[in-house]
Design an enzyme around this catalytic site. Structure first.
Site, PDB file in Angstrom:
ATOM      1  N   THR A 251       7.728 -34.560   2.125  1.00  0.00           N
ATOM      2  CA  THR A 251       7.676 -35.548   3.766  1.00  0.00           C
ATOM      3  C   THR A 251       5.960 -36.152   3.770  1.00  0.00           C
ATOM      4  OG1 THR A 251       6.504 -34.745   6.202  1.00  0.00           O
ATOM      5  CG2 THR A 251       5.785 -33.216   4.351  1.00  0.00           C
ATOM      6  N   ASP A 252       6.421 -37.249   4.782  1.00  0.00           N
ATOM      7  CA  ASP A 252       5.776 -38.403   5.359  1.00  0.00           C
ATOM      8  C   ASP A 252       4.629 -37.767   5.785  1.00  0.00           C
ATOM      9  OD1 ASP A 252       6.712 -37.428   7.959  1.00  0.00           O
ATOM     10  OD2 ASP A 252       6.895 -39.646   8.479  1.00  0.00           O
ATOM     11  N   GLU A 253       4.229 -36.111   6.129  1.00  0.00           N
ATOM     12  CA  GLU A 253       2.897 -36.066   6.240  1.00  0.00           C
ATOM     13  C   GLU A 253       1.985 -35.408   5.282  1.00  0.00           C
ATOM     14  OE1 GLU A 253       2.658 -32.423   8.813  1.00  0.00           O
ATOM     15  OE2 GLU A 253       5.035 -33.287   9.634  1.00  0.00           O
TER      16      GLU A 253
ATOM     17  N   LYS B 230       3.272 -29.091   0.545  1.00  0.00           N
ATOM     18  CA  LYS B 230       4.047 -30.281   0.149  1.00  0.00           C
ATOM     19  C   LYS B 230       3.371 -31.252  -0.454  1.00  0.00           C
ATOM     20  CE  LYS B 230       7.773 -30.282   1.283  1.00  0.00           C
ATOM     21  NZ  LYS B 230       8.729 -29.363   0.646  1.00  0.00           N
TER      22      LYS B 230
ATOM     23  N   TYR C  89       0.784 -26.537   5.802  1.00  0.00           N
ATOM     24  CA  TYR C  89       2.119 -26.892   5.363  1.00  0.00           C
ATOM     25  C   TYR C  89       1.927 -28.533   4.427  1.00  0.00           C
ATOM     26  CZ  TYR C  89       6.727 -29.696   6.326  1.00  0.00           C
ATOM     27  OH  TYR C  89       7.179 -30.671   6.363  1.00  0.00           O
TER      28      TYR C  89
ATOM     29  N   THR D  22      14.784 -16.684   6.006  1.00  0.00           N
ATOM     30  CA  THR D  22      13.946 -16.352   6.892  1.00  0.00           C
ATOM     31  C   THR D  22      14.849 -16.479   8.571  1.00  0.00           C
ATOM     32  OG1 THR D  22      12.853 -18.448   6.103  1.00  0.00           O
ATOM     33  CG2 THR D  22      12.042 -16.731   5.269  1.00  0.00           C
TER      34      THR D  22
ATOM     35  N   GLN E 191      12.324 -28.689  23.936  1.00  0.00           N
ATOM     36  CA  GLN E 191      11.989 -29.666  24.814  1.00  0.00           C
ATOM     37  C   GLN E 191      13.535 -30.433  25.402  1.00  0.00           C
ATOM     38  OE1 GLN E 191       9.265 -29.874  25.380  1.00  0.00           O
ATOM     39  NE2 GLN E 191       8.669 -29.693  23.283  1.00  0.00           N
TER      40      GLN E 191
ATOM     41  N   ILE F 186      14.234 -18.397  -4.223  1.00  0.00           N
ATOM     42  CA  ILE F 186      13.730 -19.641  -5.229  1.00  0.00           C
ATOM     43  C   ILE F 186      12.072 -19.190  -5.851  1.00  0.00           C
ATOM     44  CG2 ILE F 186      14.714 -21.682  -3.599  1.00  0.00           C
ATOM     45  CD1 ILE F 186      11.693 -22.213  -2.692  1.00  0.00           C
TER      46      ILE F 186
END
Length: 329
Positions: free
Chosen positions: A118-120, A149, A145, A33, A189, A56
């Site tokens: 992820t920690d999210e 997860k 998202y 992608t 950035q 997948i």
């Protein structure tokens, strides 16, 4: 070793790490992608690496590749919060259905499986909260998202308990380093400044992230594969808490610009305040330690990589900035 999403940012760093530090043969399965880039695998030896373009969610292809592997490391994911707010469906397809497809294949063929998360999934912490996320922190995801997860993590846990799948999970804090798409905060950035443009900062820039260099993430995953206890979850972090304002100002300073030469843009909806990882279980039980303990030094090395590899990121840059401009960001 079969590595899903191995042409993406964190996955490609892991491929490089495995080939440099082990004698394993690696097969990469990647859909390519917008976030996947074959150039991220340039220079790796042909006799150690096989690339397969595919999804997948393709059960037939996944079954064939898993059958020929000793271990599967699952990096493939839709992972950009802004994109999940704009169109959640791809996140459900890849993060939920894709993970299910892999789990069924490793169950049929009795293969070792490691799931990258992820920690999210834990939501966020208050800026003044003395606590950090641990393996026992309840899930509290706040975006399409992170919720998908979280769902994929729970699938892995269920397949371990219900079917005896030989799996481990790791939840990692924010990664930075080479091969990261310019839509992400740090490379966006850096590449803005390299192009003579002003960096962009969401809101007041006080949101805190716990940064870890991608090579340290890679070494932690390899450690878990080699030493981790089946069914266990390990949090990966390098004690790199910085707020976004500090990161932008450090990038500007390291590139010889005034620290305040950036613009504020509209904050992201539901923007998590703070992530912070307690990785003591990984360190104490498996003996892992990060290499990049100085964020400033790791950031300087990352800036050098983007300065030296404009041919890698330039084709992505204009389209990315056009999309952000259309969103007022």
């Amino acid at each position: 070793m079969l590595i899903t999403g191995g042409a993406g940012f964190i996955g490609s760093n892991f491929v490089h790490h495995v080939i440099e530090h082990t004698d394993h043969h690696v097969t990469v399965l990647d859909k390519l992608t917008y976030a996947g880039n074959l150039a991220s695998l340039d220079g790796l030896p042909d006799d150690r690496l096989t690339f397969v373009k595919g999804d997948i969610c393709d059960a037939t292809l996944v079954d064939e590749l898993v059958a020929g592997a000793d271990a599967v490391v699952h990096y493939a994911a839709e992972s950009h919060n802004d994109n999940s707010l704009d169109d959640p469906r791809p996140f459900l397809d890849t993060n939920i259905i894709g993970t299910y497809t892999l789990l069924e294949a490793v169950r049929r063929h009795t293969k070792r499986f490691h799931h990258i998360s992820t920690d999210e999934v834990y939501g966020d912490l208050e800026l003044d909260d003395p606590n950090r996320f641990t393996e026992a922190t309840p899930y509290n995801p706040s975006s399409p998202y992170s919720s998908t997860k979280a769902g994929s993590d729970l699938l892995v846990r269920a397949w371990v308990r219900s079917f005896g799948v030989k799996a481990t999970i790791s939840n990692c804090s924010n990664n930075y380093g080479p091969y990261q798409h310019v839509e992400k905060f740090i490379p966006r950035q850096i590449t803005n400044v390299l192009r003579g443009e002003r960096p962009k900062l969401y809101g007041a820039g006080l949101n805190v992230r716990d940064w870890i260099h991608a090579d340290d993430h890679s070494s932690a995953v390899l450690t878990i594969l080699e030493k981790g206890v089946i069914g266990e979850t390990y949090l990966i972090g390098a004690d790199g808490e910085k707020n976004n304002k500090e990161v932008v100002e450090l990038i500007l300073t390291q590139l010889g610009q005034p620290a305040d030469a950036y613009d504020h843009v509209t904050d992201r909806p539901g923007h998590d305040l703070r992530y912070a990882i307690d990785s003591s279980k990984l360190r104490d039980e498996l003996g892992w330690q990060p290499r990049y303990t100085d964020f400033s030094a790791g950031l300087a090395a990352t800036i050098d990589w983007y300065r030296d590899n404009e041919a890698w990121w330039a084709p992505q840059k204009d389209a990315t900035e056009a999309r952000y401009a259309a969103q007022g960001q």
